[in-house]
Motif scaffolding. Structure first.
Motif, PDB file in Angstrom:
ATOM      1  N   ARG A  33       4.036  -4.086  -4.351  1.00  0.00           N
ATOM      2  CA  ARG A  33       4.952  -3.699  -5.296  1.00  0.00           C
ATOM      3  C   ARG A  33       6.249  -4.180  -4.939  1.00  0.00           C
ATOM      4  O   ARG A  33       6.828  -3.863  -4.005  1.00  0.00           O
ATOM      5  CB  ARG A  33       5.103  -2.212  -5.370  1.00  0.00           C
ATOM      6  N   ASP A  72       0.770  -1.365   0.019  1.00  0.00           N
ATOM      7  CA  ASP A  72      -0.060  -0.126  -0.094  1.00  0.00           C
ATOM      8  C   ASP A  72       0.920   1.235   0.229  1.00  0.00           C
ATOM      9  O   ASP A  72       0.696   2.239   0.938  1.00  0.00           O
ATOM     10  CB  ASP A  72      -0.901  -0.083   1.034  1.00  0.00           C
ATOM     11  N   GLU A  73       1.905   1.300  -0.923  1.00  0.00           N
ATOM     12  CA  GLU A  73       2.968   2.294  -1.095  1.00  0.00           C
ATOM     13  C   GLU A  73       3.658   2.757   0.360  1.00  0.00           C
ATOM     14  O   GLU A  73       4.524   3.709   0.067  1.00  0.00           O
ATOM     15  CB  GLU A  73       2.107   3.548  -1.425  1.00  0.00           C
ATOM     16  N   THR A  84       4.259  -5.808  -9.669  1.00  0.00           N
ATOM     17  CA  THR A  84       2.972  -5.379  -8.725  1.00  0.00           C
ATOM     18  C   THR A  84       2.043  -6.411  -8.743  1.00  0.00           C
ATOM     19  O   THR A  84       1.791  -7.148  -9.638  1.00  0.00           O
ATOM     20  CB  THR A  84       2.407  -4.059  -9.143  1.00  0.00           C
ATOM     21  N   LYS A  85       1.462  -6.654  -7.553  1.00  0.00           N
ATOM     22  CA  LYS A  85       0.363  -7.548  -7.217  1.00  0.00           C
ATOM     23  C   LYS A  85      -0.852  -6.379  -6.485  1.00  0.00           C
ATOM     24  O   LYS A  85      -0.891  -6.345  -5.389  1.00  0.00           O
ATOM     25  CB  LYS A  85       0.488  -8.692  -6.473  1.00  0.00           C
ATOM     26  N   ASN A  86      -1.802  -6.123  -7.174  1.00  0.00           N
ATOM     27  CA  ASN A  86      -2.915  -5.249  -6.783  1.00  0.00           C
ATOM     28  C   ASN A  86      -4.128  -5.929  -6.450  1.00  0.00           C
ATOM     29  O   ASN A  86      -4.279  -7.141  -6.869  1.00  0.00           O
ATOM     30  CB  ASN A  86      -3.373  -4.033  -7.813  1.00  0.00           C
ATOM     31  N   ASP A  87      -4.735  -5.578  -5.357  1.00  0.00           N
ATOM     32  CA  ASP A  87      -5.743  -6.132  -4.944  1.00  0.00           C
ATOM     33  C   ASP A  87      -5.616  -7.467  -4.507  1.00  0.00           C
ATOM     34  O   ASP A  87      -6.687  -8.454  -4.554  1.00  0.00           O
ATOM     35  CB  ASP A  87      -7.082  -5.919  -5.895  1.00  0.00           C
ATOM     36  N   TYR A  88      -4.537  -7.721  -3.665  1.00  0.00           N
ATOM     37  CA  TYR A  88      -4.357  -8.867  -3.159  1.00  0.00           C
ATOM     38  C   TYR A  88      -5.064  -9.096  -1.783  1.00  0.00           C
ATOM     39  O   TYR A  88      -4.864  -8.503  -0.949  1.00  0.00           O
ATOM     40  CB  TYR A  88      -2.748  -9.280  -3.096  1.00  0.00           C
ATOM     41  N   LYS A 112      -8.089  -6.397   0.781  1.00  0.00           N
ATOM     42  CA  LYS A 112      -7.195  -6.250  -0.391  1.00  0.00           C
ATOM     43  C   LYS A 112      -6.057  -5.154  -0.033  1.00  0.00           C
ATOM     44  O   LYS A 112      -6.224  -4.225   0.740  1.00  0.00           O
ATOM     45  CB  LYS A 112      -8.127  -5.750  -1.288  1.00  0.00           C
ATOM     46  N   HIS A 113      -4.894  -5.860  -0.691  1.00  0.00           N
ATOM     47  CA  HIS A 113      -3.614  -4.600  -0.655  1.00  0.00           C
ATOM     48  C   HIS A 113      -3.144  -4.745  -1.823  1.00  0.00           C
ATOM     49  O   HIS A 113      -3.006  -5.613  -2.285  1.00  0.00           O
ATOM     50  CB  HIS A 113      -2.758  -5.357   0.725  1.00  0.00           C
ATOM     51  N   ASN A 114      -2.346  -3.531  -1.993  1.00  0.00           N
ATOM     52  CA  ASN A 114      -1.536  -3.610  -3.223  1.00  0.00           C
ATOM     53  C   ASN A 114      -0.004  -3.859  -2.754  1.00  0.00           C
ATOM     54  O   ASN A 114       0.717  -3.086  -1.538  1.00  0.00           O
ATOM     55  CB  ASN A 114      -1.617  -1.969  -3.751  1.00  0.00           C
TER      56      ASN A 114
END
Length: 237
Positions: free
Chosen positions: A151, A123-124, A161-165, A147-149
């Motif tokens: 990088r 999440d950055e 990147t794996k978004n909305d994991y 859900k987490h993003n």
């Protein structure tokens, strides 16, 4: 007169040797070890935010002072000692035992990545750097379910990147990623094979100032021979 001269030589030699020995002894006496173990084992250990390895781990060469110890294992609450005092050598090794508590309301993640040294952002927010594969994955703990993003990046490699994991409460997820070489990057061996074109340039002649003479190291052997000569001279007198 000769006896007095021999004593002066002996004293001068001792004065040159003792400061070096005292400095080395002082350096050794000011450092100590920090040992960290945990139950369960194989948790990530950080001292003042710097990764040290998996428990049980021994970290040497710490000066007297205060250190923050953080122990992280996916699926467990982080164990933090905010102010561990390390004494000088000879006062006992500073030890930490982390009894980790299972957390069923939060989620954990273990990240394996190739090559080693991949930085992980969740999440950055920077979460840590993945160690060598032989050292195990990067342990991450304490994330809310949902859900987490993610990088994954490293200089000279393509970002993954794996978004909305989705992370689930009480579970530990395992992520494995491989970063490919970025286009236009070369390895050190490839750079060494490049032969630059020959060019002829006129460089004005300049004269660099003469460097000041460096101080020669203490001739320990000469000092010892001088001591021996002084002792023999005193005996003959």
């Amino acid at each position: 007169m000769l006896k007095h001269l021999a004593l002066i030589i002996l004293l001068a030699a001792l004065l040159l040797v003792f400061p070096v020995a005292a400095a080395n002894a002082s350096m050794i006496e000011n450092t100590n070890f920090i040992t960290v173990q945990s139950s369960p084992p194989y948790a990530d250990v950080y001292i003042d935010g710097i990764y040290q390895g998996k428990t049980p781990v021994t970290s040497p060469d710490h000066y007297e002072g205060h250190y923050e110890i953080r122990v992280v294992l996916a699926g467990y609450d982080e164990y933090i000692v905010p102010d561990l005092y390390v004494k000088p050598l000879g006062s006992g090794v500073a030890s930490v035992t982390a009894n980790l508590m299972k957390n069923t309301s939060l989620a954990g993640v273990v990240v394996y990545a190739e090559p080693a040294g991949v930085e992980v952002y969740v999440d950055e927010v920077y979460a840590g750097t993945v160690p060598e594969l032989k050292d195990g994955g990067l342990q991450l703990a304490g994330y809310l379910p949902g859900k987490h993003n993610f990088r994954f990046e490293k200089d000279g490699y393509n970002t993954v990147t794996k978004n909305d994991y989705m992370l689930s409460a009480g579970n530990t997820e395992t992520l494995r990623v491989t970063l490919g070489k970025a286009a236009g990057t070369t390895t050190p061996t490839e750079e060494e094979t490049i032969v630059p074109a020959t060019t002829i340039t006129t460089v004005p002649t300049t004269f660099a100032p003469t460097a000041p003479p460096t101080k020669a190291p203490v001739p320990i052997l000469g000092i010892l021979l001088g001591c021996a000569a002084a002792v023999l001279l005193m005996r003959r007198l």
